[in-house]
Design a protein around this motif. Structure first.
Motif, mmCIF file in Angstrom:
data_model
loop_
_atom_site.group_PDB
_atom_site.id
_atom_site.type_symbol
_atom_site.label_atom_id
_atom_site.label_comp_id
_atom_site.label_asym_id
_atom_site.label_seq_id
_atom_site.Cartn_x
_atom_site.Cartn_y
_atom_site.Cartn_z
ATOM 1 N N LEU A 209 64.247 40.682 52.861
ATOM 2 C CA LEU A 209 64.608 41.833 54.495
ATOM 3 C C LEU A 209 63.656 42.564 54.221
ATOM 4 O O LEU A 209 62.891 43.350 53.608
ATOM 5 C CB LEU A 209 65.940 42.481 53.566
ATOM 6 N N ARG A 213 65.879 46.988 57.269
ATOM 7 C CA ARG A 213 67.434 46.633 57.509
ATOM 8 C C ARG A 213 67.476 47.392 56.145
ATOM 9 O O ARG A 213 69.013 47.295 56.472
ATOM 10 C CB ARG A 213 67.130 45.080 58.301
ATOM 11 N N GLU A 216 68.691 49.611 56.536
ATOM 12 C CA GLU A 216 70.341 50.427 57.126
ATOM 13 C C GLU A 216 71.661 49.411 56.389
ATOM 14 O O GLU A 216 72.849 50.019 56.236
ATOM 15 C CB GLU A 216 70.302 49.523 58.754
#
Length: 532
Positions: A209, A213, A216
């Protein structure tokens, strides 16, 4: 016949006494409270059972947090519109605070007459008779149970009786065991969820990832476990807020307090959980979570010890992710170094050799038009060499240093061609892009001075410059000249080179080459000066 009963006639069940009915209701209440592992449901059933057993119109239980403040407050008897009109939950002051300070059963005819009473907030229903007592779990007071307004016939408010007190004490004792079990279950479940979040966060941060992201996702998992409404994860100290939360985020342990939520784009009083992320003494990052603050002292249900455990694992994951990013960056730099080295060591050297051959041919007795064409060819070779050097410069430049260290060394080698009468060879080993700016500047100065000394004193026909980057930065200049004099006097040039090495914890060595000539070795540790 006994009691006038005919033989074989069934006996009638004697009427149940009031005491028996209360005992049966108490046992049913204890079973109801003890059969649940969800702590919120246990507390709600406890309040409901206490109200039913005593006839109280209103009931509540206040779970104690740090410093005796109420952490949770579960009530019964007040309808939602009235609760909304009252506003913030109690803070544990007044008579409620008295029970915190004096954890014993208390019965009152009119609670308003007690010295600790402070009155009711607007829209709060009037309450008179009162029964309060502590609920103990694991030998400590976990919460206080409050009952008010015992209901009589036609809605008349009665006093709570000693029997009511004994019944509720028995219920609270059994509830304490149930609370302890439910609390243990909740802590175990929370611990399990934090472990799951730590594993998922590690996989996200160290996987495929993108970092934004992954961040998050980590914040979303932390919010889900804690019930926080907002959150942020910081990976650069420069991004931390400068106010109170910023101080806590730079600290050593998680802190839960009321602060300004501006850092999370929610200005005003907010419950904030600041979680520093550290690897040993080194700051890695920080997690900030927030909850709305409604004016009550009840804090979010967060176990700081579990948060600290999650923070350790999250810091390790961020550390690993940073190491992976560094390795990937170094792999790119190494490949660029290899390409630059091949261009310099193979292509440019060959082009120089071809150019020298063409120039030698042009000086022979050839026709004028051929000589002109050869001169043009030499000029084109020079332009090609310049283009290749520009490509090497772009490959070797560092985003933080501007002009790349290797390109500067290469420039010094090329500029030494005129005073030497030949082009020295250049060899590099390791990733030169990681050399700090100050050490790089010293190394460039050493190469410049050493080649100048070779041109003035060595009478050499060849020389080689070797740059090695590892735990140390090593610069070696070797020539095939006349070698060292019987006594080496370290005048300004050698003294300056030695001083540059010593101030960075390194050394300078000058010695004869095995097959004639001189070898100068200048080395400094890349980690800074060596502790004395």
């Amino acid at each position: 016949m006994l009691g006038g009963m005919e033989p074989g006639q069934p006996r009638s069940t004697p009427p149940e006494s009031l005491g028996d009915a209360r005992l049966r209701a108490l046992m049913e209440a204890i079973v109801s409270v003890s059969s649940e592992l969800d702590l919120a449901i246990v507390l709600e059933r406890l309040v409901t059972a206490a109200c039913q057993l005593t006839g109280a119109r209103y009931g509540a239980i206040g779970v104690l947090g740090e410093n005796g403040a109420l952490r949770e407050f579960v009530s019964r008897g007040i309808d939602p519109p009235t609760r909304q009109a009252i506003g913030a939950l109690p803070r544990g002051h007044g008579l409620l605070g008295h029970l915190v300070d004096v954890p014993h059963a208390l019965r009152l005819h009119d609670l308003a007459t007690h010295p600790a009473a402070v009155g009711f907030p607007p829209h709060h229903p009037r309450m008179r008779s009162f029964l309060g007592l502590p609920v103990r779990a694991s030998g400590e007071v976990y919460a206080n149970l409050y009952l008010t307004d015992k209901q009589g016939a036609d809605g008349v408010v009665l006093d709570f009786t000693p029997g009511d007190e004994e019944t509720v004490i028995a219920l609270a004792a059994a509830a304490g065991v149930a609370v302890d079990h439910a609390r243990t279950y909740r802590l175990a479940r929370q611990h399990e969820r934090w472990l799951e979040a730590a594993a998922a966060s590690t996989a996200a941060l160290t996987g495929e990832l993108p970092l934004d992201r992954a961040v998050e996702a980590v914040v979303a998992w932390a919010r889900d476990i804690t019930g926080a409404t907002i959150g942020a994860l910081y990976t650069h100290a420069a991004d931390l807020p400068e106010d109170g939360p910023g101080v806590a985020l730079r600290g050593a342990e998680p802190v839960l307090a009321i602060g300004d939520g501006a850092a999370l784009d929610r200005p005003g009083p907010t419950w904030l959980l600041a979680v520093p992320l550290r690897s040993g003494d080194r700051w890695i990052g920080a997690l900030l979570l927030g909850w709305p603050y409604d004016g009550a002292a009840t804090s979010p249900l967060v176990e700081l010890a579990m948060v600290a455990g999650f923070a350790e694992k999250l810091a390790l994951a961020l550390d690993v992710a940073a190491a992976q990013a560094d390795r990937a960056r170094l792999a790119v730099l190494e490949e660029r170094e290899r390409i630059a080295r091949d261009l310099h060591d193979m292509v440019i050297q060959r082009l120089f050799a071809i150019g020298l051959s063409v120039q030698a041919i042009a000086q022979d007795d050839v026709r004028a038009d051929v000589a002109r064409r050869l001169d043009v060819a030499v000029d084109e070779l020079d332009e090609t060499i310049k283009d290749i050097r520009s490509a090497i410069f772009r490959l070797g430049r560092s985003s933080s240093d501007g002009l790349g260290f290797r390109h500067q060394i290469d420039a010094e080698v090329v500029q030494a061609r005129v005073p030497l009468g030949f082009l020295p060879r250049l060899r590099t080993d390791g990733v030169t892009a990681v050399v700090p700016r100050d050490l790089g500047e010293d190394a460039v100065a050493v190469v410049r001075e050493a080649l100048a000394n070779t041109a003035r004193h060595a009478h050499a026909t060849s020389a080689i410059v070797r740059i090695s980057v590892g735990d140390e930065l090593v610069v070696e200049i070797q020539d095939d000249g006349i070698g060292l004099p019987s006594e080496v006097v370290r005048r300004s040039g050698l003294a300056n080179m030695e001083a540059r090495a010593v101030r960075s914890g390194g050394s300078l060595r000058l010695e004869a080459a095995p097959r004639g000539g001189t070898v100068l070795t200048w080395r400094v540790p890349l980690g800074g000066p060596t502790p004395q």
